[in-house]
Design a protein around this motif. Structure first.
Motif, PDB file in Angstrom:
ATOM      1  N   LEU A   1     -34.587  -3.079  11.036  1.00 30.64           N
ATOM      2  CA  LEU A   1     -34.228  -1.811  11.670  1.00 30.64           C
ATOM      3  C   LEU A   1     -32.867  -1.899  12.347  1.00 30.64           C
ATOM      4  CD1 LEU A   1     -37.656  -0.681  13.208  1.00 30.64           C
ATOM      5  CD2 LEU A   1     -36.628  -0.034  11.028  1.00 30.64           C
ATOM      6  N   HIS A   2     -32.095  -2.919  12.013  1.00 28.19           N
ATOM      7  CA  HIS A   2     -30.760  -3.061  12.602  1.00 28.19           C
ATOM      8  C   HIS A   2     -29.905  -1.841  12.273  1.00 28.19           C
ATOM      9  CE1 HIS A   2     -30.800  -7.752  12.978  1.00 28.19           C
ATOM     10  NE2 HIS A   2     -31.678  -7.155  13.749  1.00 28.19           N
ATOM     11  N   GLY A   3     -29.476  -1.150  13.305  1.00 31.01           N
ATOM     12  CA  GLY A   3     -28.571  -0.033  13.114  1.00 31.01           C
ATOM     13  C   GLY A   3     -29.201   1.216  12.533  1.00 31.01           C
ATOM     14  N   ARG A   4     -30.521   1.256  12.424  1.00 34.33           N
ATOM     15  CA  ARG A   4     -31.182   2.429  11.835  1.00 34.33           C
ATOM     16  C   ARG A   4     -31.607   3.408  12.923  1.00 34.33           C
ATOM     17  NH1 ARG A   4     -32.675   2.380   6.329  1.00 34.33           N
ATOM     18  NH2 ARG A   4     -33.748   4.312   6.866  1.00 34.33           N
ATOM     19  N   GLY A   5     -31.552   4.687  12.587  1.00 34.24           N
ATOM     20  CA  GLY A   5     -31.949   5.709  13.534  1.00 34.24           C
ATOM     21  C   GLY A   5     -33.343   6.231  13.312  1.00 34.24           C
ATOM     22  N   ASP A   6     -34.078   5.667  12.372  1.00 35.46           N
ATOM     23  CA  ASP A   6     -35.450   6.114  12.137  1.00 35.46           C
ATOM     24  C   ASP A   6     -36.300   4.911  11.741  1.00 35.46           C
ATOM     25  OD1 ASP A   6     -36.098   6.162   8.987  1.00 35.46           O
ATOM     26  OD2 ASP A   6     -33.975   6.616   9.284  1.00 35.46           O
ATOM     27  N   PHE A   7     -37.618   5.101  11.843  1.00 37.06           N
ATOM     28  CA  PHE A   7     -38.571   4.024  11.572  1.00 37.06           C
ATOM     29  C   PHE A   7     -39.201   4.133  10.186  1.00 37.06           C
ATOM     30  CE2 PHE A   7     -39.411   3.934  16.411  1.00 37.06           C
ATOM     31  CZ  PHE A   7     -38.338   3.071  16.595  1.00 37.06           C
ATOM     32  N   ARG A   8     -38.580   4.902   9.290  1.00 34.52           N
ATOM     33  CA  ARG A   8     -39.190   5.128   7.984  1.00 34.52           C
ATOM     34  C   ARG A   8     -39.470   3.838   7.213  1.00 34.52           C
ATOM     35  NH1 ARG A   8     -36.212   7.520   3.400  1.00 34.52           N
ATOM     36  NH2 ARG A   8     -34.605   7.772   4.976  1.00 34.52           N
ATOM     37  N   PRO A   9     -38.544   2.846   7.191  1.00 32.99           N
ATOM     38  CA  PRO A   9     -38.870   1.611   6.472  1.00 32.99           C
ATOM     39  C   PRO A   9     -40.103   0.910   7.023  1.00 32.99           C
ATOM     40  CG  PRO A   9     -36.527   1.727   6.944  1.00 32.99           C
ATOM     41  CD  PRO A   9     -37.176   2.823   7.722  1.00 32.99           C
ATOM     42  N   LEU A  10     -40.257   0.952   8.344  1.00 34.82           N
ATOM     43  CA  LEU A  10     -41.434   0.339   8.967  1.00 34.82           C
ATOM     44  C   LEU A  10     -42.704   1.077   8.573  1.00 34.82           C
ATOM     45  CD1 LEU A  10     -43.015  -1.430  10.953  1.00 34.82           C
ATOM     46  CD2 LEU A  10     -42.273   0.122  12.788  1.00 34.82           C
ATOM     47  N   LEU A  11     -42.681   2.403   8.648  1.00 32.78           N
ATOM     48  CA  LEU A  11     -43.872   3.192   8.339  1.00 32.78           C
ATOM     49  C   LEU A  11     -44.286   2.996   6.884  1.00 32.78           C
ATOM     50  CD1 LEU A  11     -42.955   6.495  10.224  1.00 32.78           C
ATOM     51  CD2 LEU A  11     -44.343   4.574  11.044  1.00 32.78           C
ATOM     52  N   SER A  12     -43.310   2.944   5.980  1.00 34.49           N
ATOM     53  CA  SER A  12     -43.615   2.718   4.573  1.00 34.49           C
ATOM     54  C   SER A  12     -44.276   1.362   4.368  1.00 34.49           C
ATOM     55  CB  SER A  12     -42.340   2.799   3.728  1.00 34.49           C
ATOM     56  OG  SER A  12     -41.766   4.091   3.792  1.00 34.49           O
ATOM     57  N   ALA A  13     -43.738   0.348   5.040  1.00 35.74           N
ATOM     58  CA  ALA A  13     -44.290  -0.999   4.889  1.00 35.74           C
ATOM     59  C   ALA A  13     -45.698  -1.086   5.454  1.00 35.74           C
ATOM     60  CB  ALA A  13     -43.378  -2.009   5.582  1.00 35.74           C
ATOM     61  N   LEU A  14     -45.942  -0.433   6.580  1.00 34.13           N
ATOM     62  CA  LEU A  14     -47.269  -0.481   7.197  1.00 34.13           C
ATOM     63  C   LEU A  14     -48.332   0.146   6.305  1.00 34.13           C
ATOM     64  CD1 LEU A  14     -46.364   0.423  10.888  1.00 34.13           C
ATOM     65  CD2 LEU A  14     -47.111  -1.808  10.030  1.00 34.13           C
ATOM     66  N   LEU A  15     -47.933   1.118   5.474  1.00 36.44           N
ATOM     67  CA  LEU A  15     -48.890   1.748   4.565  1.00 36.44           C
ATOM     68  C   LEU A  15     -49.351   0.792   3.471  1.00 36.44           C
ATOM     69  CD1 LEU A  15     -47.222   5.247   4.089  1.00 36.44           C
ATOM     70  CD2 LEU A  15     -49.377   4.787   5.257  1.00 36.44           C
ATOM     71  N   ALA A  16     -48.522  -0.204   3.158  1.00 35.12           N
ATOM     72  CA  ALA A  16     -48.791  -1.031   1.981  1.00 35.12           C
ATOM     73  C   ALA A  16     -49.290  -2.429   2.297  1.00 35.12           C
ATOM     74  CB  ALA A  16     -47.515  -1.133   1.130  1.00 35.12           C
ATOM     75  N   ASP A  17     -48.997  -2.945   3.484  1.00 32.55           N
ATOM     76  CA  ASP A  17     -49.241  -4.366   3.729  1.00 32.55           C
ATOM     77  C   ASP A  17     -49.985  -4.598   5.046  1.00 32.55           C
ATOM     78  OD1 ASP A  17     -47.531  -5.958   1.574  1.00 32.55           O
ATOM     79  OD2 ASP A  17     -46.369  -4.214   2.211  1.00 32.55           O
ATOM     80  N   LYS A  18     -50.749  -5.693   5.076  1.00 35.81           N
ATOM     81  CA  LYS A  18     -51.481  -6.068   6.288  1.00 35.81           C
ATOM     82  C   LYS A  18     -50.535  -6.628   7.331  1.00 35.81           C
ATOM     83  CE  LYS A  18     -55.027  -9.162   8.126  1.00 35.81           C
ATOM     84  NZ  LYS A  18     -56.060 -10.189   7.848  1.00 35.81           N
TER      85      LYS A  18
END
Length: 415
Positions: free
Chosen positions: A124-141
């Protein structure tokens, strides 16, 4: 002479001999303020990495052209979300040599005694939203997060709490491989109210599941809704197929009702985002509840009146219109104007007037479109047997935005 990119791992004072040798012979050291501070007594010229990065790249190229021994210092491993990726891309692989090292995620996995390959990592370096995190949480433990000064652990925890999520534990690793190292697990509520060291990484561990499994074909009765206000499952499936969704798409679900289409669209747009737009407050509450119960983390409810409330949303790759057209074509025209070039819009119509309105809009724009009628019948028990009960027919109008087409209501290219 190629540029050397040296991974410092987590402890610059405990480097392999090969790494130390190259650093000692460097005439130019390039790195962030913290990396250069570890070698403040080194006689080499120092170039601190600051914005804009293009200026730093020019300095590196100039030093290389002058045949100086340039060493770029990087935390952890240079090719793991690091400066090494940029240097290889900008300078070319033949001009860069990379000396790897241990990453913070590797070390964190060792502390937890879990296989590194089981952890999905996002930065999330330099990102203004958490979309990459939310996408990853949907797929992985297990999901590791490389944080920064803005995207701190407490903010990550609060973002999930805001979505009603409570089935994740947050592991926070502070000051790894130092005398101040601390490893601890927190509930999201605890983490949201805790201040952590600036040097940290986070690993989320999923310890539960949503109340309703997120996927395609969710039974209609699982959705909280107002009376019978829902795009029925067979029609929903046809509409989603017509949208031709890709993983990274930004989707608008206009007149979203209970959000059933938006929730299932988020399964397909699993690295994108879905905005479920609805003007009635009770229905917006249903969208939020359904997204929470089904773990649809990428669905963002938008409470407002169209088209005005669309102004602040990012331009969509796909638009689904399930309601809210009204007698005017204003909403549909505004949506078409914002659709990206090459994007696709799908409109569900029950009334002939809505069908005519949609077709007229697309014909005026010169957009190719097709019409499909779906008339499902659902089986129900009757007298120890089964009969088919017909639902209302729905017209599905799908159109593709032609590059260079005119604005809605002003005419466009040839159909």
């Amino acid at each position: 002479m190629p540029i050397l990119v040296v991974g410092l791992g987590l402890d610059p004072d405990n480097l392999p001999e090969q790494h130390v040798g190259h650093i000692e012979h460097a005439t130019v050291l390039v790195g962030g303020k913290r990396q250069l501070a570890a070698f403040e007594d080194h006689p080499a010229e120092k170039i601190e990495i600051t914005s804009p990065l293009s200026r730093i790249l020019e300095q590196i190229k100039e030093a290389e052209n002058n045949r100086l021994d340039v060493v770029v210092l990087a935390d952890g491993d240079p090719l793991f979300f690091g400066i090494g990726n940029t240097l290889v891309r900008e300078l070319g692989p033949d001009h860069v040599t990379v000396l790897p090292n241990v990453t913070s995620v590797q070390t964190a996995a060792a502390r937890l005694k879990i296989p590194l390959q089981d952890i999905r990592t996002v930065s999330l370096h330099g990102r203004g939203d958490f979309r990459p995190l939310l996408s990853a949480l949907l797929a992985d433990k297990w999901v590791a997060v490389l944080t920064d000064a803005d995207n701190v652990p407490s903010a990550l925890a609060q973002s999930l709490l805001d979505k009603g999520v409570d089935y994740y534990t947050m592991w926070v690793f502070e000051d790894l491989e130092s005398g101040k190292e601390k490893v601890a697990s927190y509930s999201l509520e605890q983490a949201a109210h805790t201040t952590f060291s600036r040097l940290n990484i986070v690993i989320f561990e999923r310890r539960g599941d949503p109340e309703v499994a997120l996927g395609l074909g969710i039974p209609d009765h699982e959705f909280a809704r107002e009376r019978n206000l829902i795009t029925k499952q067979p029609v929903r499936a046809a509409g989603l197929a017509a949208l031709r969704l890709h993983a990274g798409h930004t989707v608008w679900d206009l007149g979203a009702g209970c959000g059933a289409v938006g929730v299932e669209a988020s399964v397909l747009a699993c690295r994108g985002r879905v905005y479920a737009v609805e003007k009635k407050g009770e229905r917006v509450s249903h969208i939020r509840e359904n997204a929470r119960r089904m773990g649809a983390l990428l669905v963002e409810p938008v409470h407002g009146t169209m088209p005005a409330c669309l102004a602040d949303l990012p331009d969509p790759d796909r638009i689904f219109v399930g309601g809210g057209l009204g007698r005017s074509s204003e909403v549909l025209e505004a949506a078409c104007d914002r659709l990206v070039s090459g994007g696709r819009i799908v409109v569900h119509c029950v009334l002939f007037s809505s069908l005519a309105q949609a077709r007229q809009t697309f014909e005026t724009l010169g957009w190719p479109h097709e019409v499909t009628m779906v008339h499902p019948s659902l089986g129900e028990a009757l007298g120890g047997d089964m009969r088919l009960k017909a639902e209302n027919p729905v017209f599905i109008v799908a159109a593709d935005k032609v590059e260079g087409s005119g604005k809605a209501g002003q005419g466009g290219g040839d159909a």
